[in-house]
Structures are given as structure tokens and as C-alpha cells.
Write a protein that holds these residues in place. Structure first.
Motif, short mmCIF file in Angstrom:
data_model
loop_
_atom_site.label_atom_id
_atom_site.label_comp_id
_atom_site.label_asym_id
_atom_site.label_seq_id
_atom_site.Cartn_x
_atom_site.Cartn_y
_atom_site.Cartn_z
N UNK A 34 -46.28 -70.06 -17.47
CA UNK A 34 -46.38 -71.52 -17.59
C UNK A 34 -45.00 -72.17 -17.60
N UNK A 35 -44.08 -71.59 -18.35
CA UNK A 35 -42.73 -72.15 -18.43
C UNK A 35 -42.03 -72.08 -17.07
N UNK A 36 -42.14 -70.95 -16.39
CA UNK A 36 -41.48 -70.80 -15.09
C UNK A 36 -42.12 -71.69 -14.02
N UNK A 37 -43.43 -71.82 -14.07
CA UNK A 37 -44.13 -72.69 -13.12
C UNK A 37 -43.71 -74.13 -13.32
N UNK A 38 -43.65 -74.57 -14.58
CA UNK A 38 -43.25 -75.94 -14.89
C UNK A 38 -41.83 -76.20 -14.39
N UNK A 39 -40.92 -75.28 -14.65
CA UNK A 39 -39.53 -75.42 -14.20
C UNK A 39 -39.46 -75.50 -12.67
N UNK A 40 -40.18 -74.61 -11.99
CA UNK A 40 -40.16 -74.59 -10.53
C UNK A 40 -40.69 -75.90 -9.95
N UNK A 41 -41.81 -76.38 -10.47
CA UNK A 41 -42.38 -77.63 -9.96
C UNK A 41 -41.47 -78.82 -10.22
N UNK A 42 -40.87 -78.89 -11.40
CA UNK A 42 -39.95 -79.99 -11.70
C UNK A 42 -38.74 -79.96 -10.77
N UNK A 43 -38.23 -78.77 -10.52
CA UNK A 43 -37.08 -78.63 -9.64
C UNK A 43 -37.44 -79.02 -8.21
N UNK A 44 -38.59 -78.56 -7.73
CA UNK A 44 -39.02 -78.91 -6.38
C UNK A 44 -39.26 -80.41 -6.24
N UNK A 45 -39.79 -81.04 -7.27
CA UNK A 45 -40.03 -82.49 -7.23
C UNK A 45 -38.72 -83.25 -7.08
N UNK A 46 -37.66 -82.73 -7.70
CA UNK A 46 -36.35 -83.38 -7.58
C UNK A 46 -35.87 -83.40 -6.13
N UNK A 47 -36.31 -82.42 -5.34
CA UNK A 47 -35.94 -82.37 -3.93
C UNK A 47 -37.00 -83.01 -3.03
N UNK A 48 -37.96 -83.71 -3.62
CA UNK A 48 -38.91 -84.45 -2.82
C UNK A 48 -40.25 -83.78 -2.62
N UNK A 49 -40.45 -82.60 -3.17
CA UNK A 49 -41.73 -81.91 -3.03
C UNK A 49 -42.84 -82.74 -3.66
N UNK A 50 -43.90 -82.97 -2.93
CA UNK A 50 -45.02 -83.73 -3.45
C UNK A 50 -44.85 -85.23 -3.28
N UNK A 51 -43.76 -85.64 -2.66
CA UNK A 51 -43.53 -87.06 -2.39
C UNK A 51 -43.24 -87.22 -0.91
N UNK A 52 -43.19 -88.45 -0.47
CA UNK A 52 -42.97 -88.71 0.95
C UNK A 52 -41.52 -89.06 1.26
#
Length: 111
Positions: A23-41
Motif C-alpha cells: 500500500x505504501x509503495x503503491x501510494x508513493x508510485x501513484x503520487x509520483x506518476x501524477x506529478x508527471x501528468x499521469x491520470x491528467x490531460x
């Protein structure tokens, strides 16, 4: 006794973990990817904006043949620049043109 290749190593990370660590690693990975635009346009928006400029330059050639290599390099560089630096450059900007030429030189295959 033969030990398989995979069993020689201790694996961790998102794929090989479970429970609280997972859970901790998944949360970190998703937050990091979101910073690079993952899940956004954001990335899509930058690409679509640059395509507008790209098509405009092509239109100025009025159907005549031209080498699109430098234009394509500049367009891709502008997408990266707009994401990393928050701005794009005019294709005619001398500093930007010099930058694109230097990138091209660095990636050229030398014999």
C-alpha cells in the motif's frame, strides 16, 4: 540442490510485496506518476497545442516539398520543454534553433 534464477534474489517493490508495504509503495508510485501528468490531460494538452503550431508551419509551405526533420525535432523538443520548463519556444528563436541543432549533432551517427 539447484536454486532457480528467481529464487536467488530477494524481491521487493510493488509487484513482489503485499500488505502495508504494498500500500505504501503503491501510494508513493501513484503520487509520483501524477506529478508527471499521469491520470491528467496535461501531456495531451501540450501535444495538441504543439500540433497546432506544427500544422501551421506545414501550411506555410503551400503544398511544396520540404524537409520536415528539423520541424519535427523542434516540435518534440517544444513538448518536452513545455512540460519541464513550463514554456515553449518559437521555431524561429535563434537560441532554440541552436539548441535543436546541437541535440541533432549529439544524436547523429558518426562513422
Amino acid at each position: 540442490m539447484h536454486v532457480g534464477f528467481v529464487s536467488k534474489f530477494h524481491f521487493s517493490g510493488i509487484v513482489f510485496s503485499s500488505g502495508k508495504l504494498w500500500k505504501e509503495q503503491r501510494k508513493f508510485a501513484l503520487e509520483t506518476l501524477r506529478e508527471f501528468g499521469f491520470g491528467r490531460t496535461v501531456l495531451e494538452d501540450k501535444i495538441l497545442e504543439e500540433i497546432g503550431y506544427f500544422v501551421e508551419v506545414i501550411g506555410h509551405h503551400n503544398g511544396k516539398a520540404f524537409n520536415m526533420r528539423r520541424l519535427t525535432q523542434a516540435s518534440v523538443s517544444n513538448v518536452i520543454s513545455s512540460i519541464v520548463y513550463g514554456q515553449r519556444f518559437d521555431y524561429g528563436d535563434p537560441v532554440f534553433k541552436d539548441f535543436v541543432e546541437r541535440v541533432d549533432e549529439n544524436f547523429a551517427v558518426k562513422h
